[in-house]
Design an enzyme around this catalytic site. Structure first.
Site, mmCIF file in Angstrom:
data_model
loop_
_atom_site.group_PDB
_atom_site.id
_atom_site.type_symbol
_atom_site.label_atom_id
_atom_site.label_comp_id
_atom_site.label_asym_id
_atom_site.label_seq_id
_atom_site.Cartn_x
_atom_site.Cartn_y
_atom_site.Cartn_z
ATOM 1 N N LYS A 1 2.381 -1.921 -9.326
ATOM 2 C CA LYS A 1 2.533 -1.796 -7.790
ATOM 3 C C LYS A 1 2.505 -0.023 -7.436
ATOM 4 O O LYS A 1 2.882 0.852 -8.335
ATOM 5 C CB LYS A 1 3.945 -1.853 -7.517
ATOM 6 N N ASP B 1 5.267 3.528 3.467
ATOM 7 C CA ASP B 1 3.986 2.604 2.356
ATOM 8 C C ASP B 1 4.130 0.982 3.203
ATOM 9 O O ASP B 1 4.049 0.712 4.130
ATOM 10 C CB ASP B 1 5.035 2.298 0.814
ATOM 11 N N LEU B 2 3.202 0.447 2.812
ATOM 12 C CA LEU B 2 2.161 -0.632 2.768
ATOM 13 C C LEU B 2 2.788 -1.295 2.103
ATOM 14 O O LEU B 2 3.745 -2.605 2.268
ATOM 15 C CB LEU B 2 0.905 -0.630 3.182
ATOM 16 N N ASP B 3 1.543 -1.961 0.860
ATOM 17 C CA ASP B 3 1.662 -2.777 0.359
ATOM 18 C C ASP B 3 3.593 -2.638 -0.467
ATOM 19 O O ASP B 3 3.488 -1.821 -1.327
ATOM 20 C CB ASP B 3 0.828 -3.336 -0.946
ATOM 21 N N LYS C 1 0.246 8.334 -5.836
ATOM 22 C CA LYS C 1 1.700 8.574 -6.212
ATOM 23 C C LYS C 1 1.969 8.609 -7.519
ATOM 24 O O LYS C 1 1.055 7.754 -8.517
ATOM 25 C CB LYS C 1 2.323 7.522 -5.419
ATOM 26 N N SER D 1 -0.662 5.246 2.548
ATOM 27 C CA SER D 1 -0.273 4.019 1.560
ATOM 28 C C SER D 1 -1.708 4.072 0.595
ATOM 29 O O SER D 1 -2.407 5.196 0.698
ATOM 30 C CB SER D 1 -1.195 2.558 1.960
ATOM 31 N N ALA D 2 -1.797 4.397 -1.000
ATOM 32 C CA ALA D 2 -2.285 3.806 -1.941
ATOM 33 C C ALA D 2 -4.009 3.295 -1.614
ATOM 34 O O ALA D 2 -4.314 3.235 -2.482
ATOM 35 C CB ALA D 2 -1.774 4.006 -3.133
ATOM 36 N N THR E 1 1.621 -8.206 -0.602
ATOM 37 C CA THR E 1 0.563 -8.337 -0.817
ATOM 38 C C THR E 1 0.440 -8.280 -2.728
ATOM 39 O O THR E 1 -0.715 -8.442 -2.606
ATOM 40 C CB THR E 1 -0.877 -6.898 -0.616
ATOM 41 N N GLU F 1 9.516 3.188 0.412
ATOM 42 C CA GLU F 1 8.686 2.996 -0.677
ATOM 43 C C GLU F 1 9.344 1.930 -1.265
ATOM 44 O O GLU F 1 10.422 1.732 -1.280
ATOM 45 C CB GLU F 1 8.269 4.077 -0.967
ATOM 46 N N ASP F 2 8.721 1.367 -2.243
ATOM 47 C CA ASP F 2 9.225 -0.386 -2.736
ATOM 48 C C ASP F 2 8.605 0.415 -4.300
ATOM 49 O O ASP F 2 8.642 -0.332 -5.102
ATOM 50 C CB ASP F 2 8.180 -1.597 -2.349
#
Ligand code: B16
Ligand code: MG
Length: 217
Positions: free
Chosen positions: A44, A8-10, A144, A113-114, A16, A168-169
């Site tokens: 998130k 995942d990115l953020d 997601k 990522s979303a 971010t 994932e966060d």
């Protein structure tokens, strides 16, 4: 052959959430709606459209379709002023080192990522070359916890979903990984991400040995 890793990115590679917070807060407050950190937590991993829907719901406010689009654009424009000021220093601790370790061991890597801004962010922080495939908010339609983003990532990497490991966060993201039958690694609070197969506070807690073992089929 090894497992494939999907990030995942953020919240996993960069933080971010603090920029999303500033931009959503300014927008919400402009509409007379309060917006705090707890609400930001709930956004998130949630897409831009659904985030704005939630904020309007919290404020008991409704807008025309046209205004809805204008508000989304305004929020994104504001958010991008923060993104464009990003550089490598924004990469979370040990993320680049771990990506390098995976690369050195020929482990396939994808982004899942979303965000519709994912490519722009990866470019700003100079991490694009680490990713064999990038799947982001421009490639998928189902948010997601739907597994679509990770299943497309697996397909692009030519990996069986069962042979994929997801970092994932967000709760929705962990559920998406679980729904895809992948190994889920939570990055954040164990109490929040208890549905994950493993949870770590951040990448400094993950040893190289653990990652390499995880990659074995
Ligand atoms: P954008 P991730 C998600 O990214 C963020 O966690 C979420 O807060 C944001 O609303 C969403 O991307 C959409 O982002 O407005 O840039 O398209 O965690 O899935 O990498
Ligand atoms: Mg995230």
């Amino acid at each position: 052959k090894t497992k494939a890793f999907i990030f995942d990115l953020d919240g996993v590679i960069v933080d971010t959430a603090k920029f999303h917070f500033q931009a959503w807060k300014r927008l919400a407050n402009g509409l007379g709606i309060d917006f705090d950190h707890e609400q930001n937590e709930q956004l998130k991993g949630v897409s831009r459209v659904n985030s704005l829907k939630k904020i309007l719901e919290w404020g008991n406010t409704s807008v025309s379709e046209e205004e809805f689009i204008q508000l989304m654009d305004k929020k994104n424009e504001d958010y991008l002023t923060y993104v464009d000021a990003m550089d490598e220093s924004e990469i979370l601790p040990q993320v680049k080192e771990k990506l390098q370790l995976l690369k050195d061991n020929n482990i396939p890597i994808a982004l899942g990522s979303a965000s519709k801004n994912a490519r722009r962010i990866l470019d700003k922080i100079n991490l694009t070359p680490f990713f064999d495939e990038i799947v982001d908010g421009t490639n998928v339609t189902k948010a997601k916890p739907d597994p679509e983003v990770f299943l497309v990532g697996a397909e692009k990497l030519g990996a069986d979903p069962k042979d994929c490991v997801v970092f994932e966060d967000s709760i929705a993201g962990i559920q998406a990984a679980n729904n895809a039958q992948m190994t889920s690694i939570g990055i954040g609070e164990q109490a929040v991400l208890h549905e994950a197969d493993h949870t770590f506070q951040d990448f400094t807690e993950i040893s190289d040995e653990f990652l390499i073992k995880l990659a074995r089929i």
